[in-house]
Design a protein around this motif. Structure first.
Motif, PDB file in Angstrom:
ATOM      1  N   GLY A 198       0.813  -1.214   0.000  1.00 33.36           N
ATOM      2  CA  GLY A 198       0.000   0.000   0.000  1.00 33.36           C
ATOM      3  C   GLY A 198       0.841   1.255   0.000  1.00 33.36           C
ATOM      4  N   ILE A 199       1.908   1.252   0.787  1.00 31.28           N
ATOM      5  CA  ILE A 199       2.809   2.414   0.803  1.00 31.28           C
ATOM      6  C   ILE A 199       3.523   2.536  -0.536  1.00 31.28           C
ATOM      7  CG2 ILE A 199       4.842   3.427   1.891  1.00 31.28           C
ATOM      8  CD1 ILE A 199       3.988   2.015   4.494  1.00 31.28           C
ATOM      9  N   ARG A 200       3.991   1.396  -1.078  1.00 26.82           N
ATOM     10  CA  ARG A 200       4.689   1.435  -2.369  1.00 26.82           C
ATOM     11  C   ARG A 200       3.796   2.042  -3.446  1.00 26.82           C
ATOM     12  NH1 ARG A 200       6.250   2.422  -6.403  1.00 26.82           N
ATOM     13  NH2 ARG A 200       7.707   1.375  -7.840  1.00 26.82           N
ATOM     14  N   GLN A 201       2.537   1.663  -3.494  1.00 22.43           N
ATOM     15  CA  GLN A 201       1.644   2.203  -4.518  1.00 22.43           C
ATOM     16  C   GLN A 201       1.429   3.702  -4.343  1.00 22.43           C
ATOM     17  OE1 GLN A 201      -1.945   0.186  -6.252  1.00 22.43           O
ATOM     18  NE2 GLN A 201      -3.056   1.646  -4.948  1.00 22.43           N
ATOM     19  N   GLY A 215       5.258   5.406  11.951  1.00 24.25           N
ATOM     20  CA  GLY A 215       6.628   5.378  11.463  1.00 24.25           C
ATOM     21  C   GLY A 215       6.938   6.537  10.543  1.00 24.25           C
ATOM     22  N   LEU A 216       8.227   6.830  10.454  1.00 22.01           N
ATOM     23  CA  LEU A 216       8.742   7.856   9.548  1.00 22.01           C
ATOM     24  C   LEU A 216       9.647   7.135   8.559  1.00 22.01           C
ATOM     25  CD1 LEU A 216       9.284  10.908   8.849  1.00 22.01           C
ATOM     26  CD2 LEU A 216      11.110  10.823  10.565  1.00 22.01           C
ATOM     27  N   TYR A 217       9.405   7.296   7.267  1.00 18.18           N
ATOM     28  CA  TYR A 217      10.114   6.515   6.260  1.00 18.18           C
ATOM     29  C   TYR A 217      10.680   7.387   5.149  1.00 18.18           C
ATOM     30  CZ  TYR A 217       7.188   2.952   8.463  1.00 18.18           C
ATOM     31  OH  TYR A 217       6.554   2.147   9.381  1.00 18.18           O
ATOM     32  N   ARG A 218      11.785   6.938   4.603  1.00 18.38           N
ATOM     33  CA  ARG A 218      12.287   7.499   3.357  1.00 18.38           C
ATOM     34  C   ARG A 218      11.718   6.672   2.198  1.00 18.38           C
ATOM     35  NH1 ARG A 218      16.464  11.128   3.972  1.00 18.38           N
ATOM     36  NH2 ARG A 218      17.600  11.056   5.964  1.00 18.38           N
ATOM     37  N   PRO A 219      11.403   7.300   1.082  1.00 17.89           N
ATOM     38  CA  PRO A 219      10.852   6.535  -0.050  1.00 17.89           C
ATOM     39  C   PRO A 219      11.806   5.473  -0.566  1.00 17.89           C
ATOM     40  CG  PRO A 219      11.297   8.828  -0.660  1.00 17.89           C
ATOM     41  CD  PRO A 219      11.437   8.745   0.807  1.00 17.89           C
ATOM     42  N   ALA A 247      11.020  12.367   3.042  1.00 17.69           N
ATOM     43  CA  ALA A 247      10.513  11.454   4.064  1.00 17.69           C
ATOM     44  C   ALA A 247       9.043  11.761   4.351  1.00 17.69           C
ATOM     45  CB  ALA A 247      11.333  11.585   5.338  1.00 17.69           C
ATOM     46  N   PHE A 248       8.329  10.749   4.797  1.00 19.26           N
ATOM     47  CA  PHE A 248       6.906  10.902   5.088  1.00 19.26           C
ATOM     48  C   PHE A 248       6.544  10.064   6.309  1.00 19.26           C
ATOM     49  CE2 PHE A 248       7.585   7.718   1.796  1.00 19.26           C
ATOM     50  CZ  PHE A 248       6.992   6.589   2.338  1.00 19.26           C
ATOM     51  N   GLY A 291      18.402   7.096   9.124  1.00 12.55           N
ATOM     52  CA  GLY A 291      18.500   5.963   8.206  1.00 12.55           C
ATOM     53  C   GLY A 291      17.321   5.938   7.260  1.00 12.55           C
ATOM     54  N   LEU A 292      16.811   4.731   7.006  1.00  6.22           N
ATOM     55  CA  LEU A 292      15.673   4.578   6.104  1.00  6.22           C
ATOM     56  C   LEU A 292      14.337   4.683   6.810  1.00  6.22           C
ATOM     57  CD1 LEU A 292      16.958   1.616   3.903  1.00  6.22           C
ATOM     58  CD2 LEU A 292      16.725   4.011   3.221  1.00  6.22           C
ATOM     59  N   ALA A 293      14.332   4.478   8.140  1.00 12.07           N
ATOM     60  CA  ALA A 293      13.062   4.496   8.868  1.00 12.07           C
ATOM     61  C   ALA A 293      13.301   4.848  10.327  1.00 12.07           C
ATOM     62  CB  ALA A 293      12.373   3.132   8.765  1.00 12.07           C
TER      63      ALA A 293
END
Length: 220
Positions: free
Chosen positions: A89-92, A163-167, A101-102, A124-126
């Protein structure tokens, strides 16, 4: 910075309530679960939101509209009937979330977590928000060592669904149905996941009984 609310789950454990309404629209103290997140995110300065949906998703769109009634702007990421799981779902939704970041929040939790803490780039990434293990999940998910999260350990905490993520964590993967946890574990092995232990109020609203308990607490 944008924020995404995950609202595509079927809510099997909450049937028959979710036979007629999607779980994010179930109410506690007269307000849909998803509205608590929208208001908290807005107060923290997140006014550009993405909401994914699948089961009875048209009801979510009809209820929230473009977000102006709540002081935000909402873009929608519709998914197939069976949904794409969290990772898929996040990937789409990446094209709607931008290049930076989101924040991602599960719609089926309730918390007083101050989202303003996440208005930054993760190292980092998350970056994950972890909480004390509830009675229904005593073994927890991940271990927090200082500010680093690992998949293994004797003293584990529960992932809050915030969570906080980088694409970059998702961008290399093809679109489709896949879970988030394996991505996070892989990033943890590379030392790319930080975290924090939040000790405030948090509930996983995964059953009708927990929804009733949240309603009781909020009304009190």
């Amino acid at each position: 910075m944008k924020a995404m609310i995950l609202a595509a789950g079927r809510g099997e454990r909450m049937r028959p309530l979710t036979d007629r309404a999607p779980k994010p629209l179930l109410e506690a103290a007269g307000k849909p679960l998803i509205q608590y997140h929208i208001e908290a995110l807005r107060e923290a300065g997140f006014t550009e939101l993405v909401v994914n949906h699948a089961h009875l998703g048209a009801q979510i769109v009809a209820r929230l509209g473009d977000g102006r009634a709540f002081g935000v702007r909402i873009d929608y990421s519709p998914e197939p009937g069976g949904a794409l799981e969290t990772g898929g779902g996040i990937r789409q939704a990446l094209p709607l979330l931008g290049e930076g970041a989101f924040v991602v929040v599960n719609a089926d939790i309730w918390t007083d977590y101050p989202y303003r803490r996440l208005r930054r780039e993760p190292e980092g990434l998350a970056h994950l928000v972890l909480v004390d293990n509830p009675e229904h999940h005593r073994d927890g998910d991940f271990q927090l060592n200082g500010d680093q999260v690992s998949a293994e350990g004797d003293t584990r905490l529960t992932f809050s669904g915030i969570g906080l993520y980088r694409p970059e964590l998702f961008a290399a993967l093809p679109q489709g149905r896949f879970p988030l946890a394996p991505l996070l574990r892989s990033a943890m092995q590379a030392g790319q996941v930080s975290g924090e232990h939040y000790r405030g109020r948090w509930m996983d609203i995964g059953t009708a009984e927990r929804l009733a308990e949240l309603d009781r607490q909020l009304r009190a």
